[in-house]
Design a protein around this motif. Structure first.
Motif, PDB file in Angstrom:
ATOM      1  N   SER A 104      -0.518   3.634  -1.184  1.00 57.05           N
ATOM      2  CA  SER A 104       0.168   2.640  -2.123  1.00 57.05           C
ATOM      3  C   SER A 104      -0.556   1.314  -2.433  1.00 57.05           C
ATOM      4  CB  SER A 104       1.542   2.372  -1.743  1.00 57.05           C
ATOM      5  OG  SER A 104       2.004   1.439  -2.660  1.00 57.05           O
ATOM      6  N   ASP A 105      -1.058   0.850  -1.214  1.00 57.78           N
ATOM      7  CA  ASP A 105      -1.785  -0.571  -1.260  1.00 57.78           C
ATOM      8  C   ASP A 105      -3.121  -0.292  -1.938  1.00 57.78           C
ATOM      9  OD1 ASP A 105       0.195  -1.933  -0.071  1.00 57.78           O
ATOM     10  OD2 ASP A 105      -0.706  -1.948   1.948  1.00 57.78           O
ATOM     11  N   GLN A 106      -3.694   0.886  -1.465  1.00 61.93           N
ATOM     12  CA  GLN A 106      -5.255   1.253  -2.103  1.00 61.93           C
ATOM     13  C   GLN A 106      -5.277   1.513  -3.495  1.00 61.93           C
ATOM     14  OE1 GLN A 106      -7.597   3.539   0.637  1.00 61.93           O
ATOM     15  NE2 GLN A 106      -9.022   4.044  -1.359  1.00 61.93           N
ATOM     16  N   THR A 107      -4.009   2.421  -4.015  1.00 67.63           N
ATOM     17  CA  THR A 107      -3.991   3.058  -5.175  1.00 67.63           C
ATOM     18  C   THR A 107      -3.235   2.000  -6.304  1.00 67.63           C
ATOM     19  OG1 THR A 107      -2.361   4.112  -4.942  1.00 67.63           O
ATOM     20  CG2 THR A 107      -4.228   5.352  -4.510  1.00 67.63           C
ATOM     21  N   LEU A 111       4.989   2.610  -3.845  1.00 68.60           N
ATOM     22  CA  LEU A 111       5.601   3.711  -2.748  1.00 68.60           C
ATOM     23  C   LEU A 111       6.709   4.342  -3.209  1.00 68.60           C
ATOM     24  CD1 LEU A 111       4.898   4.067   0.289  1.00 68.60           C
ATOM     25  CD2 LEU A 111       6.598   2.390   0.908  1.00 68.60           C
ATOM     26  N   ARG A 112       7.705   4.000  -3.985  1.00 66.15           N
ATOM     27  CA  ARG A 112       8.915   4.660  -4.536  1.00 66.15           C
ATOM     28  C   ARG A 112       8.231   5.898  -5.362  1.00 66.15           C
ATOM     29  NH1 ARG A 112      14.117   3.653  -5.674  1.00 66.15           N
ATOM     30  NH2 ARG A 112      13.738   1.449  -5.205  1.00 66.15           N
ATOM     31  N   THR A 113       7.248   5.945  -6.075  1.00 68.42           N
ATOM     32  CA  THR A 113       6.572   6.895  -6.796  1.00 68.42           C
ATOM     33  C   THR A 113       6.302   7.701  -5.791  1.00 68.42           C
ATOM     34  OG1 THR A 113       6.026   5.326  -8.749  1.00 68.42           O
ATOM     35  CG2 THR A 113       4.952   7.536  -8.675  1.00 68.42           C
ATOM     36  N   LEU A 114       5.509   7.456  -4.900  1.00 72.70           N
ATOM     37  CA  LEU A 114       4.885   8.518  -3.836  1.00 72.70           C
ATOM     38  C   LEU A 114       6.314   9.421  -3.244  1.00 72.70           C
ATOM     39  CD1 LEU A 114       2.197   6.326  -1.868  1.00 72.70           C
ATOM     40  CD2 LEU A 114       1.835   8.087  -3.813  1.00 72.70           C
ATOM     41  N   TYR A 115       7.288   8.666  -2.834  1.00 70.43           N
ATOM     42  CA  TYR A 115       8.360   9.174  -2.233  1.00 70.43           C
ATOM     43  C   TYR A 115       9.235  10.094  -3.385  1.00 70.43           C
ATOM     44  CZ  TYR A 115       8.502   6.127   1.838  1.00 70.43           C
ATOM     45  OH  TYR A 115       8.054   5.456   2.992  1.00 70.43           O
TER      46      TYR A 115
END
Length: 257
Positions: A104-107, A111-115
């Protein structure tokens, strides 16, 4: 193999094939190229590239509508950025655990979107490894096929491509992405065994074209050479010589034409 080929002309296929064959081509561009070039069905390409069916359909539509150069130059989509960032973490030197927070930090993707995408760090590791192996096979095939026109010469060229790979900057990265063996009694779900089986299939096809008496022996030899490539690292020239001798032995008895 029955598939859903894009039906590109020779010029477009050359652009994609050349990009895929280069060691320096970024992973996301290599995935786009192999997706457009592959004759495999959408769902199979989606699984092997870890990009999903929607990505495969859109990539094939894009190359038909805009051409190969435009496809390769497009900005990265979110799923591509996620896998690129996760891969970067996996191949970093030294012990480092892949985390969704770091992705999440790199992109910059929340984080919610990844989950919400149903991702977990363990899933991402497996996706990156499967994708990395798929890229490797496609690049290997392109380099072998481009290295020689004569079918018999390609049997030896495969060894040279492996030697080039071991000596390239890609080698450590590719080896770190290689899936771990499960030693399960069945091959299903074992990404490394599937990888090696696909390499053997391609190599066996080369041997059939060259009318080798026992093509499956050549296929098994090439898969074994790839599996043991780490042993080449400090002795690449000697390993190449031994491998070439082994190829000569396997193909010594040619079928009558």
């Amino acid at each position: 193999m029955t598939g859903e080929s894009v039906g590109l002309d020779s010029g477009e296929r050359e652009i994609l094939g050349a990009a895929l064959a280069r060691w320096t081509t970024a992973d996301h561009a290599a995935v786009r190229a192999l997706t457009a070039l592959s004759d495999d069905a959408h769902d199979r390409v989606a699984r092997l590239t870890a990009m999903g069916r929607e990505f495969v359909v859109e990539t094939r539509r894009r190359v038909r509508d805009a051409g190969a150069a435009a496809l390769l130059a497009d900005e990265l989509r979110d799923d591509e950025r996620i896998l690129e960032a996760a891969t970067d973490q996996i191949v970093q030197p030294g012990p480092r655990e892949l985390t969704l927070s770091a992705v999440s930090d790199q992109t910059g993707i929340p984080l919610r979107t990844l989950y919400n995408k149903g991702m977990a760090s363990g899933d991402l590791v497996e996706m990156c490894r499967r994708r990395g192996q798929t890229i490797w096979r496609a690049r290997f095939e392109q380099r072998v096929l481009r290295s020689a026109a004569a079918s018999r010469e390609r049997l030896f060229a495969a060894v040279d491509v492996i030697a080039e790979w071991v000596g390239s900057e890609r080698f450590r990265r590719d080896e770190m992405l290689r899936a771990r063996p499960s030693f399960a009694p069945e091959m299903r779900g074992d990404a490394l065994r599937e990888h090696l089986a696909e390499i053997a299939r391609f190599a066996t096809g080369l041997a059939l074209d060259a009318r080798v008496a026992a093509p499956e022996r050549y296929g098994a030899l090439v898969a074994t050479l790839v599996a043991g490539a780490a042993a080449w690292y400090d002795r690449c020239e000697a390993a190449r010589d031994v491998a070439l001798a082994a190829v000569a032995g396997v193909i010594g008895e040619m079928r009558e034409r």
